[in-house]
Write a protein that holds these residues in place. Sequence first.
Motif, PDB file in Angstrom:
ATOM      1  N   ALA A   1      -6.762   0.292  -2.286  1.00  0.00           N
ATOM      2  CA  ALA A   1      -7.853  -0.179  -1.422  1.00  0.00           C
ATOM      3  C   ALA A   1      -8.180  -1.637  -1.711  1.00  0.00           C
ATOM      4  O   ALA A   1      -8.428  -2.424  -0.783  1.00  0.00           O
ATOM      5  N   VAL A   2      -8.187  -2.019  -2.985  1.00  0.00           N
ATOM      6  CA  VAL A   2      -8.450  -3.410  -3.369  1.00  0.00           C
ATOM      7  C   VAL A   2      -7.376  -4.322  -2.786  1.00  0.00           C
ATOM      8  O   VAL A   2      -7.675  -5.376  -2.199  1.00  0.00           O
ATOM      9  N   ALA A   3      -6.118  -3.935  -2.943  1.00  0.00           N
ATOM     10  CA  ALA A   3      -5.018  -4.756  -2.434  1.00  0.00           C
ATOM     11  C   ALA A   3      -5.116  -4.908  -0.918  1.00  0.00           C
ATOM     12  O   ALA A   3      -4.922  -6.009  -0.370  1.00  0.00           O
TER      13      ALA A   3
ATOM     14  N   VAL B   1      -5.498  -8.517   0.996  1.00  0.00           N
ATOM     15  CA  VAL B   1      -4.455  -8.980   1.915  1.00  0.00           C
ATOM     16  C   VAL B   1      -5.031  -9.203   3.310  1.00  0.00           C
ATOM     17  O   VAL B   1      -4.711 -10.198   3.985  1.00  0.00           O
ATOM     18  N   ARG B   2      -5.887  -8.297   3.758  1.00  0.00           N
ATOM     19  CA  ARG B   2      -6.470  -8.451   5.094  1.00  0.00           C
ATOM     20  C   ARG B   2      -7.354  -9.683   5.194  1.00  0.00           C
ATOM     21  O   ARG B   2      -7.636 -10.162   6.302  1.00  0.00           O
ATOM     22  N   ARG B   3      -7.788 -10.208   4.053  1.00  0.00           N
ATOM     23  CA  ARG B   3      -8.616 -11.412   4.050  1.00  0.00           C
ATOM     24  C   ARG B   3      -7.814 -12.653   3.657  1.00  0.00           C
ATOM     25  O   ARG B   3      -8.380 -13.686   3.323  1.00  0.00           O
TER      26      ARG B   3
ATOM     27  N   PRO C   1     -14.271  -0.386  -4.321  1.00  0.00           N
ATOM     28  CA  PRO C   1     -13.208  -1.368  -4.046  1.00  0.00           C
ATOM     29  C   PRO C   1     -13.761  -2.728  -3.637  1.00  0.00           C
ATOM     30  O   PRO C   1     -13.259  -3.777  -4.065  1.00  0.00           O
ATOM     31  N   GLU C   2     -14.813  -2.712  -2.804  1.00  0.00           N
ATOM     32  CA  GLU C   2     -15.406  -3.980  -2.383  1.00  0.00           C
ATOM     33  C   GLU C   2     -15.997  -4.729  -3.579  1.00  0.00           C
ATOM     34  O   GLU C   2     -15.890  -5.960  -3.670  1.00  0.00           O
ATOM     35  N   ALA C   3     -16.608  -4.003  -4.503  1.00  0.00           N
ATOM     36  CA  ALA C   3     -17.163  -4.644  -5.693  1.00  0.00           C
ATOM     37  C   ALA C   3     -16.059  -5.235  -6.565  1.00  0.00           C
ATOM     38  O   ALA C   3     -16.208  -6.325  -7.133  1.00  0.00           O
ATOM     39  N   LEU C   4     -14.934  -4.524  -6.673  1.00  0.00           N
ATOM     40  CA  LEU C   4     -13.806  -5.043  -7.451  1.00  0.00           C
ATOM     41  C   LEU C   4     -13.230  -6.308  -6.813  1.00  0.00           C
ATOM     42  O   LEU C   4     -12.889  -7.272  -7.518  1.00  0.00           O
ATOM     43  N   VAL C   5     -13.119  -6.306  -5.499  1.00  0.00           N
ATOM     44  CA  VAL C   5     -12.603  -7.479  -4.810  1.00  0.00           C
ATOM     45  C   VAL C   5     -13.533  -8.668  -5.015  1.00  0.00           C
ATOM     46  O   VAL C   5     -13.101  -9.787  -5.311  1.00  0.00           O
ATOM     47  N   ALA C   6     -14.827  -8.453  -4.842  1.00  0.00           N
ATOM     48  CA  ALA C   6     -15.790  -9.542  -5.034  1.00  0.00           C
ATOM     49  C   ALA C   6     -15.720 -10.084  -6.449  1.00  0.00           C
ATOM     50  O   ALA C   6     -15.790 -11.302  -6.669  1.00  0.00           O
TER      51      ALA C   6
ATOM     52  N   GLY D   1     -14.612 -14.492   1.298  1.00  0.00           N
ATOM     53  CA  GLY D   1     -14.946 -14.006  -0.040  1.00  0.00           C
ATOM     54  C   GLY D   1     -16.433 -13.803  -0.209  1.00  0.00           C
ATOM     55  O   GLY D   1     -16.884 -12.822  -0.784  1.00  0.00           O
ATOM     56  N   ARG D   2     -17.216 -14.749   0.343  1.00  0.00           N
ATOM     57  CA  ARG D   2     -18.668 -14.597   0.242  1.00  0.00           C
ATOM     58  C   ARG D   2     -19.136 -13.397   1.035  1.00  0.00           C
ATOM     59  O   ARG D   2     -20.020 -12.655   0.614  1.00  0.00           O
ATOM     60  N   ALA D   3     -18.550 -13.215   2.219  1.00  0.00           N
ATOM     61  CA  ALA D   3     -18.944 -12.062   3.035  1.00  0.00           C
ATOM     62  C   ALA D   3     -18.595 -10.766   2.329  1.00  0.00           C
ATOM     63  O   ALA D   3     -19.365  -9.802   2.340  1.00  0.00           O
ATOM     64  N   LEU D   4     -17.433 -10.735   1.685  1.00  0.00           N
ATOM     65  CA  LEU D   4     -17.017  -9.519   0.994  1.00  0.00           C
ATOM     66  C   LEU D   4     -17.913  -9.252  -0.209  1.00  0.00           C
ATOM     67  O   LEU D   4     -18.276  -8.115  -0.486  1.00  0.00           O
ATOM     68  N   ALA D   5     -18.286 -10.319  -0.927  1.00  0.00           N
ATOM     69  CA  ALA D   5     -19.193 -10.131  -2.054  1.00  0.00           C
ATOM     70  C   ALA D   5     -20.510  -9.539  -1.575  1.00  0.00           C
ATOM     71  O   ALA D   5     -21.073  -8.634  -2.194  1.00  0.00           O
TER      72      ALA D   5
END
Length: 287
Positions: A17-19, A23-25, A243-248, A266-270
């Motif tokens: 999920a993180v990957a 990639v989508r971003r 997963p979103e927290a790990l990505v941020a 990245g800011r939006a995902l955080a």
Amino acid sequence: MKVGLITGDPGHPVLAAVADLLVRRGHDVTTVPPAGPVTGLADVYLLKARTPQALALAEELERRGAPVVNSAAATGLCQDRVRMADLARAAGLPFADTEAVGRLGELVDPAYPFVVKSRHSRRHDLVARVDGPARLRELAERWPEEPVVTQPFVPGTGWDQKLWVVDGQVFAARRQSELATGTGKSGRAEDWEPSAARAALALRVGEVFGLDVYGVDLVDGPAEPVIVDVNAFPGVRGRPGAPEALVALALRVGAQRVGVQPGPAGRALAGLGAGLGAGLGPGRGVG
């Protein structure tokens, strides 16, 4: 940004999920086997594997200037249950009394019941309740050379309280304890929302151990919750928002290395990760 995943299981649900999110971003994701080698550096690495080879690789990457989450030192500390307990208790954390006893066959006149665990935490390690001499002999025959530690058995409520922290966000569930049921397998799991005090305790563990992604196992003691284990980068399966927290976290740490701020995505995902953590509450999802 380039993110490296140090893992022997790239198909793990959370890592997958993180990957996908990265990639989508528009970010690059590379899977790094625990034994390496690594030719070009990523901006940040997530250290999911905890084998000796993976720790050695993480140390090498850190020497070369790459940030690793969690650090090799913090991850290695959580592999040794004696060091883990010593640090926790020195910091005032309510960690279970943990005694190194060598091998099971060397135990003399133990106080039953007690819990025995492999000294070195790893997948499929020894964790068992010992109610009497027959059970002790059985385990000693199955694990004759295993260095072990013992902890008092805490009956509690029969439920293990599992708290996972990702960059300061707390996720939680509880499971019927395999030690309480005596079946050798954990029972059903269910959503559970920890009190503010227990969530704060989990966050304090991260401060003491220098961890950003970790799990804390609690049981109810007679007067207060008792920490019985700390795990670096656990599975965190089925937790909406994890997963979103790990990505941020990865984007923030990677941006610090390259000296830039995360872009709009990245800011939006955080913000998304923070919003999910706040909106869903710490007890959503069991896996």
